[in-house]
Design a protein around this motif. Structure first.
Motif, PDB file in Angstrom:
ATOM      1  N   GLU A 132       4.494   0.250   3.350  1.00  0.00           N
ATOM      2  CA  GLU A 132       3.765  -0.148   2.151  1.00  0.00           C
ATOM      3  C   GLU A 132       4.566   0.069   0.875  1.00  0.00           C
ATOM      4  O   GLU A 132       4.292  -0.579  -0.147  1.00  0.00           O
ATOM      5  CB  GLU A 132       2.436   0.613   2.073  1.00  0.00           C
ATOM      6  CG  GLU A 132       1.395   0.183   3.092  1.00  0.00           C
ATOM      7  CD  GLU A 132       1.661   0.693   4.499  1.00  0.00           C
ATOM      8  OE1 GLU A 132       1.008   0.208   5.448  1.00  0.00           O
ATOM      9  OE2 GLU A 132       2.525   1.581   4.671  1.00  0.00           O
ATOM     10  N   ARG A 135       9.212  -1.734   2.002  1.00  0.00           N
ATOM     11  CA  ARG A 135       9.314  -2.919   2.865  1.00  0.00           C
ATOM     12  C   ARG A 135      10.628  -3.679   2.678  1.00  0.00           C
ATOM     13  O   ARG A 135      11.236  -4.126   3.667  1.00  0.00           O
ATOM     14  CB  ARG A 135       8.120  -3.827   2.598  1.00  0.00           C
ATOM     15  CG  ARG A 135       7.993  -4.995   3.547  1.00  0.00           C
ATOM     16  CD  ARG A 135       6.698  -5.761   3.327  1.00  0.00           C
ATOM     17  NE  ARG A 135       5.547  -5.044   3.856  1.00  0.00           N
ATOM     18  CZ  ARG A 135       4.595  -4.480   3.118  1.00  0.00           C
ATOM     19  NH1 ARG A 135       4.668  -4.521   1.789  1.00  0.00           N
ATOM     20  NH2 ARG A 135       3.576  -3.869   3.676  1.00  0.00           N
ATOM     21  N   GLN A 263      -6.903   0.124  -5.732  1.00  0.00           N
ATOM     22  CA  GLN A 263      -7.135  -1.236  -5.241  1.00  0.00           C
ATOM     23  C   GLN A 263      -5.998  -2.163  -5.617  1.00  0.00           C
ATOM     24  O   GLN A 263      -5.574  -3.020  -4.829  1.00  0.00           O
ATOM     25  CB  GLN A 263      -8.472  -1.757  -5.777  1.00  0.00           C
ATOM     26  CG  GLN A 263      -9.673  -1.107  -5.111  1.00  0.00           C
ATOM     27  CD  GLN A 263     -10.980  -1.512  -5.757  1.00  0.00           C
ATOM     28  OE1 GLN A 263     -11.029  -1.844  -6.937  1.00  0.00           O
ATOM     29  NE2 GLN A 263     -12.057  -1.471  -4.989  1.00  0.00           N
ATOM     30  N   GLU A 264      -5.469  -1.989  -6.810  1.00  0.00           N
ATOM     31  CA  GLU A 264      -4.328  -2.806  -7.231  1.00  0.00           C
ATOM     32  C   GLU A 264      -3.088  -2.481  -6.398  1.00  0.00           C
ATOM     33  O   GLU A 264      -2.330  -3.374  -6.001  1.00  0.00           O
ATOM     34  CB  GLU A 264      -4.035  -2.575  -8.711  1.00  0.00           C
ATOM     35  CG  GLU A 264      -2.889  -3.434  -9.241  1.00  0.00           C
ATOM     36  CD  GLU A 264      -2.630  -3.228 -10.722  1.00  0.00           C
ATOM     37  OE1 GLU A 264      -1.624  -3.763 -11.217  1.00  0.00           O
ATOM     38  OE2 GLU A 264      -3.424  -2.529 -11.383  1.00  0.00           O
ATOM     39  N   TYR A 266      -2.937  -1.371  -3.341  1.00  0.00           N
ATOM     40  CA  TYR A 266      -3.043  -1.673  -1.903  1.00  0.00           C
ATOM     41  C   TYR A 266      -3.773  -2.981  -1.596  1.00  0.00           C
ATOM     42  O   TYR A 266      -4.097  -3.234  -0.438  1.00  0.00           O
ATOM     43  CB  TYR A 266      -3.733  -0.509  -1.197  1.00  0.00           C
ATOM     44  CG  TYR A 266      -2.887   0.746  -1.156  1.00  0.00           C
ATOM     45  CD1 TYR A 266      -1.612   0.734  -0.606  1.00  0.00           C
ATOM     46  CD2 TYR A 266      -3.351   1.955  -1.679  1.00  0.00           C
ATOM     47  CE1 TYR A 266      -0.821   1.881  -0.560  1.00  0.00           C
ATOM     48  CE2 TYR A 266      -2.579   3.108  -1.636  1.00  0.00           C
ATOM     49  CZ  TYR A 266      -1.309   3.061  -1.082  1.00  0.00           C
ATOM     50  OH  TYR A 266      -0.540   4.202  -1.042  1.00  0.00           O
ATOM     51  N   GLN A 267      -3.995  -3.814  -2.586  1.00  0.00           N
ATOM     52  CA  GLN A 267      -4.776  -5.025  -2.352  1.00  0.00           C
ATOM     53  C   GLN A 267      -4.131  -5.982  -1.348  1.00  0.00           C
ATOM     54  O   GLN A 267      -4.823  -6.741  -0.657  1.00  0.00           O
ATOM     55  CB  GLN A 267      -5.021  -5.758  -3.679  1.00  0.00           C
ATOM     56  CG  GLN A 267      -3.768  -6.225  -4.396  1.00  0.00           C
ATOM     57  CD  GLN A 267      -4.076  -6.886  -5.728  1.00  0.00           C
ATOM     58  OE1 GLN A 267      -5.175  -7.384  -5.932  1.00  0.00           O
ATOM     59  NE2 GLN A 267      -3.126  -6.887  -6.650  1.00  0.00           N
ATOM     60  N   LYS A 268      -2.813  -5.941  -1.221  1.00  0.00           N
ATOM     61  CA  LYS A 268      -2.122  -6.832  -0.285  1.00  0.00           C
ATOM     62  C   LYS A 268      -1.704  -6.118   1.002  1.00  0.00           C
ATOM     63  O   LYS A 268      -1.028  -6.711   1.849  1.00  0.00           O
ATOM     64  CB  LYS A 268      -0.886  -7.434  -0.955  1.00  0.00           C
ATOM     65  CG  LYS A 268      -1.218  -8.327  -2.141  1.00  0.00           C
ATOM     66  CD  LYS A 268       0.046  -8.905  -2.762  1.00  0.00           C
ATOM     67  CE  LYS A 268      -0.283  -9.784  -3.956  1.00  0.00           C
ATOM     68  NZ  LYS A 268       0.954 -10.341  -4.586  1.00  0.00           N
ATOM     69  N   GLU A 269      -2.101  -4.866   1.156  1.00  0.00           N
ATOM     70  CA  GLU A 269      -1.687  -4.084   2.322  1.00  0.00           C
ATOM     71  C   GLU A 269      -2.764  -4.113   3.398  1.00  0.00           C
ATOM     72  O   GLU A 269      -3.862  -3.594   3.224  1.00  0.00           O
ATOM     73  CB  GLU A 269      -1.386  -2.641   1.909  1.00  0.00           C
ATOM     74  CG  GLU A 269      -0.219  -2.507   0.941  1.00  0.00           C
ATOM     75  CD  GLU A 269       1.082  -3.054   1.497  1.00  0.00           C
ATOM     76  OE1 GLU A 269       1.220  -3.125   2.740  1.00  0.00           O
ATOM     77  OE2 GLU A 269       1.961  -3.413   0.702  1.00  0.00           O
ATOM     78  N   HIS A 270      -2.425  -4.710   4.520  1.00  0.00           N
ATOM     79  CA  HIS A 270      -3.396  -4.881   5.600  1.00  0.00           C
ATOM     80  C   HIS A 270      -3.876  -3.549   6.165  1.00  0.00           C
ATOM     81  O   HIS A 270      -5.051  -3.397   6.507  1.00  0.00           O
ATOM     82  CB  HIS A 270      -2.760  -5.716   6.719  1.00  0.00           C
ATOM     83  CG  HIS A 270      -3.669  -5.959   7.877  1.00  0.00           C
ATOM     84  ND1 HIS A 270      -4.629  -6.949   7.876  1.00  0.00           N
ATOM     85  CD2 HIS A 270      -3.790  -5.320   9.076  1.00  0.00           C
ATOM     86  CE1 HIS A 270      -5.284  -6.921   9.025  1.00  0.00           C
ATOM     87  NE2 HIS A 270      -4.797  -5.941   9.763  1.00  0.00           N
ATOM     88  N   ARG A 273      -6.882   0.793   3.601  1.00  0.00           N
ATOM     89  CA  ARG A 273      -8.211   0.366   3.159  1.00  0.00           C
ATOM     90  C   ARG A 273      -8.754   1.386   2.163  1.00  0.00           C
ATOM     91  O   ARG A 273      -8.917   2.561   2.497  1.00  0.00           O
ATOM     92  CB  ARG A 273      -9.153   0.237   4.362  1.00  0.00           C
ATOM     93  CG  ARG A 273      -8.614  -0.700   5.441  1.00  0.00           C
ATOM     94  CD  ARG A 273      -9.580  -0.924   6.573  1.00  0.00           C
ATOM     95  NE  ARG A 273      -9.881   0.279   7.325  1.00  0.00           N
ATOM     96  CZ  ARG A 273     -10.547   0.294   8.486  1.00  0.00           C
ATOM     97  NH1 ARG A 273     -10.981  -0.845   9.014  1.00  0.00           N
ATOM     98  NH2 ARG A 273     -10.781   1.429   9.122  1.00  0.00           N
ATOM     99  N   GLU A 333       5.240 -11.179  12.062  1.00  0.00           N
ATOM    100  CA  GLU A 333       4.049 -10.818  11.302  1.00  0.00           C
ATOM    101  C   GLU A 333       3.821  -9.314  11.450  1.00  0.00           C
ATOM    102  O   GLU A 333       3.896  -8.768  12.562  1.00  0.00           O
ATOM    103  CB  GLU A 333       2.832 -11.584  11.819  1.00  0.00           C
ATOM    104  CG  GLU A 333       2.890 -13.075  11.554  1.00  0.00           C
ATOM    105  CD  GLU A 333       1.672 -13.792  12.104  1.00  0.00           C
ATOM    106  OE1 GLU A 333       0.643 -13.123  12.329  1.00  0.00           O
ATOM    107  OE2 GLU A 333       1.756 -15.011  12.321  1.00  0.00           O
ATOM    108  N   GLU A 334       3.534  -8.669  10.351  1.00  0.00           N
ATOM    109  CA  GLU A 334       3.500  -7.205  10.322  1.00  0.00           C
ATOM    110  C   GLU A 334       2.443  -6.609  11.245  1.00  0.00           C
ATOM    111  O   GLU A 334       2.593  -5.492  11.743  1.00  0.00           O
ATOM    112  CB  GLU A 334       3.264  -6.738   8.888  1.00  0.00           C
ATOM    113  CG  GLU A 334       3.750  -5.341   8.608  1.00  0.00           C
ATOM    114  CD  GLU A 334       3.913  -5.088   7.123  1.00  0.00           C
ATOM    115  OE1 GLU A 334       3.467  -4.027   6.656  1.00  0.00           O
ATOM    116  OE2 GLU A 334       4.486  -5.953   6.422  1.00  0.00           O
TER     117      GLU A 334
END
Length: 345
Positions: A132, A135, A263-264, A266-270, A273, A333-334
């Motif tokens: 995260e 990368r 949230q900002e 980690y918003q793109k981190e699958h 949560r 794909e991650e």
């Protein structure tokens, strides 16, 4: 791809086997052992009977490239120091789950691990595998130093704050609890059922070897952070880590501001949560998965921020994160092979 696992009879190796067996890009898994070669993995782990029926192979570094493309080292400290360089030189990708290549300063490693450090040239070629936040470097890496379990939960929980100007950098306290699988498979008095059942233990007070790993990355993010207070505990469960982190705010803030910060980030981190307002995660809610769940709040009365970060120590804290790094290194794909729903209850 063909992958090899050195240390397949430990918990980390067994979890790698479970997850890689369902990976759509892995066509062959070769298991290696320095002490149990010739033994069928089913003798050590009957739960793979009828699924994986192969013998453990002896480790021959000179021929390893002919057998596998990537090698996972799920081994105790010291093994990677000896083998990682040769494996990489042979042309294989290396993902090291031990702590041998995580610390950039060999003297710091020797102080905390009480053993000789790896050659500096090897350490400098290893990329710290916290996807995260690292990368871009992982994509180009040939050798990965997979993060420790406590540092994974702690660093993911602290990163947005460490990179902000909100916190008092001298006030960081990490109170962490782990299940007994983090101590490995070898039996000991510490993890014996009679010792651990209905019990709660503090251990390695001010001396845990994950402390410098946590401090090293926090200092990279914010060079004003020099030291933290970190204290681990064992709880009577098999899997899971909860890191409860306390930090003094440098100025007035609010839970809304903090949640927006997380949230900002980690918003793109699958696999990270961030919980809704008023919700805090439990270890069972990430059990068997590669997720890290985070809750954050602010106490206006004390001016203190509390972050709760939970992971499964065997998955996101070890084998799952290693496969996440494997995917990034190879342009996959991650989420491949590790996108399973947590087991509950």
């Amino acid at each position: 791809m063909r992958v090899g696992i050195i240390g397949a009879t430990g918990y980390g190796g067994a979890e790698l086997l479970r997850l890689l067996n369902q990976h759509p890009k892995v066509e062959e898994i070769v298991l290696y052992s320095s002490s149990k070669e010739g033994m069928n993995i089913q003798e050590s782990y009957p739960h793979v009977s009828g699924i994986y029926n192969k013998e453990l192979k002896s480790i021959k570094l000179q021929s390893m490239k002919e057998e596998v493309d990537t090698v996972f080292l799920a081994t105790p400290p010291g093994v990677s120091t000896e083998w990682s360089g040769a494996i990489a030189k042979a042309g294989c990708q290396v993902i090291d789950l031990s702590g041998d290549l995580r610390l950039q300063d060999p003297l710091v490693y020797e102080t905390w691990y009480k053993r000789e450090a790896a050659p500096l040239s090897l350490i400098e070629n290893a990329v710290y595998g916290l996807p995260e936040w690292n990368r871009d470097y992982i994509k180009k890496a040939k050798i990965i130093a997979n993060p420790g379990c406590y540092p994974t939960a702690t660093l993911l929980g602290l990163a947005p704050l460490a990179k902000s100007e909100i916190i008092d950098v001298d006030s960081i306290i990490i109170d962490a609890k782990s299940g007994t699988s983090g101590a490995g498979r070898s039996p000991s008095a510490v993890t014996h059922y009679s010792e651990m059942n209905e019990n709660f233990k503090i251990y390695q007070i001010n001396t845990h070897k994950h402390v410098p790993e946590i401090e090293q990355l926090l200092n990279e993010w914010n060079n004003n952070i020099q030291t933290v207070t970190f204290q681990p505990h064992l709880v009577p469960m098999v899997r899971g880590i909860m890191a409860t982190i306390y930090v003094k705010a440098k100025r007035q803030t609010s839970e809304e501001e903090l949640r927006e910060l997380y949230q900002e980030a980690y918003q793109k981190e699958h696999f990270v949560r961030v919980r809704p307002k008023g919700q805090f995660p439990a270890t069972k809610e990430v059990y068997g998965s590669n997720y890290c769940d985070i809750g954050v709040t602010y106490d206006e009365r004390t001016g203190r921020i509390t972050v709760v970060s939970v992971i499964d120590n065997v998955v996101k804290g070890a084998s799952g994160q290693a496969i996440q790094n494997f995917n990034i290194m190879n342009g996959f794909e991650e989420e491949l092979g590790i996108n399973n729903v947590p087991m509950y209850p």
